[in-house]
Design an enzyme around this catalytic site. Structure first.
Site, short mmCIF file in Angstrom:
data_model
loop_
_atom_site.label_atom_id
_atom_site.label_comp_id
_atom_site.label_asym_id
_atom_site.label_seq_id
_atom_site.Cartn_x
_atom_site.Cartn_y
_atom_site.Cartn_z
N HIS A 128 40.37 29.04 40.41
CA HIS A 128 38.83 29.21 40.86
C HIS A 128 39.53 30.68 39.46
O HIS A 128 38.99 31.16 38.61
CB HIS A 128 38.78 30.46 41.98
CG HIS A 128 37.54 31.00 41.77
ND1 HIS A 128 36.36 30.31 41.97
CD2 HIS A 128 37.12 32.62 40.98
CE1 HIS A 128 35.78 31.51 42.07
NE2 HIS A 128 36.26 32.79 41.29
N GLU A 129 40.52 31.09 40.05
CA GLU A 129 41.10 32.41 39.11
C GLU A 129 41.55 32.77 37.98
O GLU A 129 41.73 33.09 36.94
CB GLU A 129 42.55 33.50 40.18
CG GLU A 129 41.96 33.55 41.14
CD GLU A 129 41.30 34.92 40.83
OE1 GLU A 129 40.40 35.13 39.84
OE2 GLU A 129 39.89 35.37 42.56
N HIS A 132 38.52 31.45 35.14
CA HIS A 132 38.47 32.93 34.80
C HIS A 132 39.07 33.19 33.79
O HIS A 132 38.51 33.45 32.40
CB HIS A 132 37.93 34.16 35.72
CG HIS A 132 36.84 34.28 36.57
ND1 HIS A 132 36.08 33.85 36.63
CD2 HIS A 132 36.95 34.60 38.44
CE1 HIS A 132 35.02 34.06 38.22
NE2 HIS A 132 35.88 34.06 38.81
N HIS A 138 31.05 32.36 37.22
CA HIS A 138 30.57 32.01 38.56
C HIS A 138 30.15 30.78 38.96
O HIS A 138 29.27 30.63 37.99
CB HIS A 138 30.51 32.76 39.60
CG HIS A 138 31.61 34.28 40.08
ND1 HIS A 138 31.85 34.88 40.79
CD2 HIS A 138 33.10 33.30 40.45
CE1 HIS A 138 32.91 35.94 40.99
NE2 HIS A 138 34.07 34.37 40.98
N CYS A 139 30.31 30.07 39.85
CA CYS A 139 29.22 28.75 39.51
C CYS A 139 28.22 28.40 40.51
O CYS A 139 28.17 28.95 41.30
CB CYS A 139 29.88 27.49 39.47
SG CYS A 139 29.01 25.68 39.15
N CYS A 144 31.53 23.07 44.08
CA CYS A 144 31.97 23.65 42.73
C CYS A 144 33.31 24.64 43.23
O CYS A 144 32.65 26.05 43.91
CB CYS A 144 31.55 24.73 41.28
SG CYS A 144 32.64 24.88 40.00
N CYS A 163 32.96 21.72 38.70
CA CYS A 163 32.09 20.74 38.53
C CYS A 163 31.79 20.16 37.46
O CYS A 163 32.33 20.69 36.18
CB CYS A 163 30.66 21.13 39.07
SG CYS A 163 30.49 22.35 38.33
N CYS A 166 30.78 22.71 34.43
CA CYS A 166 32.58 23.86 34.74
C CYS A 166 32.98 23.03 33.99
O CYS A 166 33.93 23.40 32.46
CB CYS A 166 32.55 24.41 35.58
SG CYS A 166 31.57 26.11 35.95
ZN LIG Z 1 35.49 34.60 40.72
ZN LIG Z 2 30.76 24.62 38.48
#
Ligand SMILES: [Zn+2]
Ligand SMILES: [Zn+2]
Length: 172
Positions: A128-129, A132, A138-139, A144, A163, A166
């Site tokens: 996740h990080e 970015h 953000h999704c 996701c 996903c 993304c």
């Molecule tokens: Zn985040």
């Molecule tokens: Zn996504």
């Protein structure tokens, strides 16, 4: 290249596995850096927590090859202004990001340690990080990995993958 940076006292047992899993998501080699001491000034005494933004500032002082990403991994309770705590932090498109294992560990919630659950959370927050840093926002898709985790339930619910939308936006 993605550098994994241990910050402070932290077990590195899962770092090799994490490196392999991240290579799989981002198609970049991963290398483990020498641990960085956790600087005293990132600690906020009245909250008994550590300021994630200041850790990012400290990481940004490291001189590393252009085009790389750095994932700092620490084991202290992180916060960010306006939030009681954060699992991690990154600025959009930056080189550096940080995740904390503190609230990902089942033991924090008084539960029995479970390596598989612990690791799956670490992988999700790391992807996740880093996402970015590769300019993903953000999704809305709760499954996701780029979905914002407001709580551990959110983290446990989402997958450790992007996903399709993304994945298509991932700017490697
Ligand atoms: Zn985040
Ligand atoms: Zn996504």
């Amino acid at each position: 290249m993605i550098y994994l940076l241990p910050i402070g006292k932290i077990s590195q047992t899962f770092f090799n596995k994490l490196g392999k899993d991240l290579k799989n998501r981002f198609d970049k080699d991963c290398q483990i850096l020498e641990p960085l001491d956790l600087p005293g000034y990132v600690y906020t005494l009245d909250r008994e927590q550590y300021q994630a933004g200041k850790i990012l500032d400290r990481i940004s002082e490291l001189e590393l090859p252009i085009g790389c990403k750095v994932l700092g991994i620490c084991d202290v309770d992180l916060y960010s202004s306006g939030l009681n705590f954060v699992f991690g932090q990154a600025e959009m498109g930056d080189r550096d990001c940080v995740v904390s294992l503190f609230r990902l560990n089942p033991k924090f919630y008084g539960q029995k340690f479970n390596e598989q659950i612990f690791y799956s959370r670490i992988l999700k927050e790391a992807v996740h990080e880093l996402g970015h840093t590769f300019r993903l926002h953000h999704c809305p898709d709760a499954k996701c990995v780029m979905h914002f985790s407001n709580s551990l339930e959110d983290t446990d619910y989402k997958e450790n993958e992007f996903c399709e939308k993304c994945k298509g936006k991932l700017n490697l």
